[in-house]
Design a protein around this motif. Structure first.
Motif, PDB file in Angstrom:
ATOM      1  N   HIS A 193       7.543  11.850 -18.437  1.00 34.96           N
ATOM      2  CA  HIS A 193       7.779  10.996 -17.276  1.00 34.96           C
ATOM      3  C   HIS A 193       6.474  10.500 -16.656  1.00 34.96           C
ATOM      4  N   PHE A 194       5.406  11.285 -16.686  1.00 34.88           N
ATOM      5  CA  PHE A 194       4.115  10.799 -16.196  1.00 34.88           C
ATOM      6  C   PHE A 194       3.609   9.672 -17.089  1.00 34.88           C
ATOM      7  N   LYS A 195       3.662   9.899 -18.378  1.00 36.55           N
ATOM      8  CA  LYS A 195       3.185   8.883 -19.319  1.00 36.55           C
ATOM      9  C   LYS A 195       3.999   7.597 -19.229  1.00 36.55           C
ATOM     10  N   ALA A 196       5.315   7.732 -19.118  1.00 38.67           N
ATOM     11  CA  ALA A 196       6.166   6.541 -19.075  1.00 38.67           C
ATOM     12  C   ALA A 196       6.101   5.839 -17.720  1.00 38.67           C
ATOM     13  N   LEU A 197       6.300   6.587 -16.638  1.00 38.96           N
ATOM     14  CA  LEU A 197       6.397   5.965 -15.320  1.00 38.96           C
ATOM     15  C   LEU A 197       5.044   5.596 -14.721  1.00 38.96           C
ATOM     16  N   ILE A 198       4.099   6.516 -14.759  1.00 37.03           N
ATOM     17  CA  ILE A 198       2.810   6.248 -14.115  1.00 37.03           C
ATOM     18  C   ILE A 198       1.916   5.410 -15.031  1.00 37.03           C
ATOM     19  N   VAL A 199       1.635   5.930 -16.215  1.00 36.05           N
ATOM     20  CA  VAL A 199       0.723   5.216 -17.117  1.00 36.05           C
ATOM     21  C   VAL A 199       1.365   3.928 -17.645  1.00 36.05           C
ATOM     22  N   GLY A 200       2.600   4.034 -18.088  1.00 43.04           N
ATOM     23  CA  GLY A 200       3.245   2.887 -18.714  1.00 43.04           C
ATOM     24  C   GLY A 200       3.731   1.811 -17.765  1.00 43.04           C
ATOM     25  N   GLU A 201       4.345   2.228 -16.643  1.00 37.06           N
ATOM     26  CA  GLU A 201       4.930   1.249 -15.731  1.00 37.06           C
ATOM     27  C   GLU A 201       4.089   0.966 -14.489  1.00 37.06           C
ATOM     28  N   ALA A 202       3.629   1.993 -13.803  1.00 36.33           N
ATOM     29  CA  ALA A 202       2.972   1.789 -12.503  1.00 36.33           C
ATOM     30  C   ALA A 202       1.564   1.210 -12.622  1.00 36.33           C
ATOM     31  N   PHE A 260      -1.603  20.810 -12.963  1.00 39.79           N
ATOM     32  CA  PHE A 260      -1.980  19.397 -12.868  1.00 39.79           C
ATOM     33  C   PHE A 260      -2.180  18.809 -14.262  1.00 39.79           C
ATOM     34  N   ALA A 261      -2.868  19.546 -15.123  1.00 41.36           N
ATOM     35  CA  ALA A 261      -3.086  19.077 -16.494  1.00 41.36           C
ATOM     36  C   ALA A 261      -1.758  18.924 -17.234  1.00 41.36           C
ATOM     37  N   ALA A 262      -0.851  19.887 -17.066  1.00 43.45           N
ATOM     38  CA  ALA A 262       0.457  19.815 -17.726  1.00 43.45           C
ATOM     39  C   ALA A 262       1.259  18.622 -17.193  1.00 43.45           C
ATOM     40  N   HIS A 263       1.169  18.367 -15.901  1.00 38.54           N
ATOM     41  CA  HIS A 263       1.873  17.246 -15.282  1.00 38.54           C
ATOM     42  C   HIS A 263       1.480  15.924 -15.947  1.00 38.54           C
ATOM     43  N   GLN A 264       0.192  15.762 -16.223  1.00 37.51           N
ATOM     44  CA  GLN A 264      -0.290  14.521 -16.812  1.00 37.51           C
ATOM     45  C   GLN A 264       0.127  14.355 -18.276  1.00 37.51           C
ATOM     46  N   GLN A 265       0.643  15.408 -18.871  1.00 40.28           N
ATOM     47  CA  GLN A 265       1.099  15.346 -20.263  1.00 40.28           C
ATOM     48  C   GLN A 265       2.607  15.182 -20.388  1.00 40.28           C
ATOM     49  N   THR A 266       3.327  15.170 -19.265  1.00 43.19           N
ATOM     50  CA  THR A 266       4.783  15.039 -19.334  1.00 43.19           C
ATOM     51  C   THR A 266       5.172  13.624 -19.756  1.00 43.19           C
ATOM     52  N   GLU A 292       0.827  -1.206   0.000  1.00 41.24           N
ATOM     53  CA  GLU A 292       0.000   0.000   0.000  1.00 41.24           C
ATOM     54  C   GLU A 292       0.862   1.257   0.000  1.00 41.24           C
ATOM     55  N   PHE A 293       0.455   2.212  -0.855  1.00 46.00           N
ATOM     56  CA  PHE A 293       1.174   3.471  -1.001  1.00 46.00           C
ATOM     57  C   PHE A 293       0.188   4.621  -0.910  1.00 46.00           C
ATOM     58  N   PHE A 294       0.668   5.746  -0.410  1.00 47.83           N
ATOM     59  CA  PHE A 294      -0.114   6.976  -0.339  1.00 47.83           C
ATOM     60  C   PHE A 294       0.716   8.082  -0.976  1.00 47.83           C
ATOM     61  N   LEU A 295       0.106   8.842  -1.859  1.00 48.83           N
ATOM     62  CA  LEU A 295       0.794   9.949  -2.513  1.00 48.83           C
ATOM     63  C   LEU A 295       0.066  11.240  -2.184  1.00 48.83           C
ATOM     64  N   TYR A 296       0.828  12.255  -1.855  1.00 48.56           N
ATOM     65  CA  TYR A 296       0.281  13.592  -1.660  1.00 48.56           C
ATOM     66  C   TYR A 296       0.997  14.501  -2.644  1.00 48.56           C
ATOM     67  N   GLU A 297       0.205  15.174  -3.472  1.00 50.20           N
ATOM     68  CA  GLU A 297       0.762  16.061  -4.482  1.00 50.20           C
ATOM     69  C   GLU A 297       0.086  17.416  -4.360  1.00 50.20           C
ATOM     70  N   LEU A 298       0.855  18.476  -4.522  1.00 56.24           N
ATOM     71  CA  LEU A 298       0.311  19.826  -4.461  1.00 56.24           C
ATOM     72  C   LEU A 298       0.740  20.568  -5.720  1.00 56.24           C
ATOM     73  N   PHE A 299      -0.248  21.106  -6.419  1.00 58.65           N
ATOM     74  CA  PHE A 299      -0.021  21.796  -7.687  1.00 58.65           C
ATOM     75  C   PHE A 299      -0.353  23.271  -7.549  1.00 58.65           C
ATOM     76  N   ALA A 300       0.312  24.096  -8.337  1.00 57.40           N
ATOM     77  CA  ALA A 300       0.060  25.525  -8.321  1.00 57.40           C
ATOM     78  C   ALA A 300      -1.374  25.839  -8.725  1.00 57.40           C
ATOM     79  N   ASP A 301      -1.917  25.057  -9.664  1.00 61.32           N
ATOM     80  CA  ASP A 301      -3.280  25.280 -10.137  1.00 61.32           C
ATOM     81  C   ASP A 301      -3.706  24.109 -11.024  1.00 61.32           C
ATOM     82  N   ASP A 302      -4.926  24.185 -11.535  1.00 62.88           N
ATOM     83  CA  ASP A 302      -5.448  23.126 -12.400  1.00 62.88           C
ATOM     84  C   ASP A 302      -4.597  22.942 -13.660  1.00 62.88           C
ATOM     85  N   ALA A 303      -4.091  24.041 -14.193  1.00 63.43           N
ATOM     86  CA  ALA A 303      -3.276  23.967 -15.409  1.00 63.43           C
ATOM     87  C   ALA A 303      -1.975  23.203 -15.148  1.00 63.43           C
TER      88      ALA A 303
END
Length: 117
Positions: free
Chosen positions: A83-92, A75-81, A62-73
């Motif tokens: 490293h997000f696509k490779a590590l989170i979507v692709g691997e995790a 967060f949206a940009a983060h999901q398009q990086t 079990e894992f817990f993640l806490y993330e804090l973003f400057a704003d909605d934009a």
């Protein structure tokens, strides 16, 4: 990314994300490694104020993640990086039995009232 110290909190955050993950049987170490790599990768993102992964002390899957973003934009940009696509979507995600995410808006601390006379 901001360093936390006792009594301080990141300023300027407008979107917080709390996520709980449960790794599939036999995948916990791989998920932990992915989160460590992700924590390093997000340091280049100016819109991420905090990325803080945790692991349960009673259940290593079990894992817990806490993330804090400057704003909605941010967060949206983060999901398009990449490293997000490779590590989170692709691997995790393929290694998870369960993934839950909840978005929050941080309460902004107001100026403390003065009790001095």
């Amino acid at each position: 990314m901001l360093e936390l110290t006792k009594g301080s909190a990141p300023a300027g955050g407008r979107l917080a994300l709390a996520a709980t993950w449960e790794a599939k049987e036999g995948e916990a170490e791989a998920v932990a490694d992915i989160l460590r790599r992700m924590a390093m990768a997000v340091k280049s993102e100016p819109g991420i104020l905090l990325f803080w992964p945790h692991r349960s002390s009673s259940n290593d899957r079990e894992f817990f993640l806490y993330e804090l973003f400057a704003d909605d934009a941010a967060f949206a940009a983060h999901q398009q990086t990449e490293h997000f696509k490779a590590l989170i979507v692709g691997e995790a995600l393929p290694k998870l039995a369960r993934r839950e995410r909840v978005q929050f808006m941080p309460l902004q601390a107001e100026r403390a009232p003065s009790f001095a006379k």
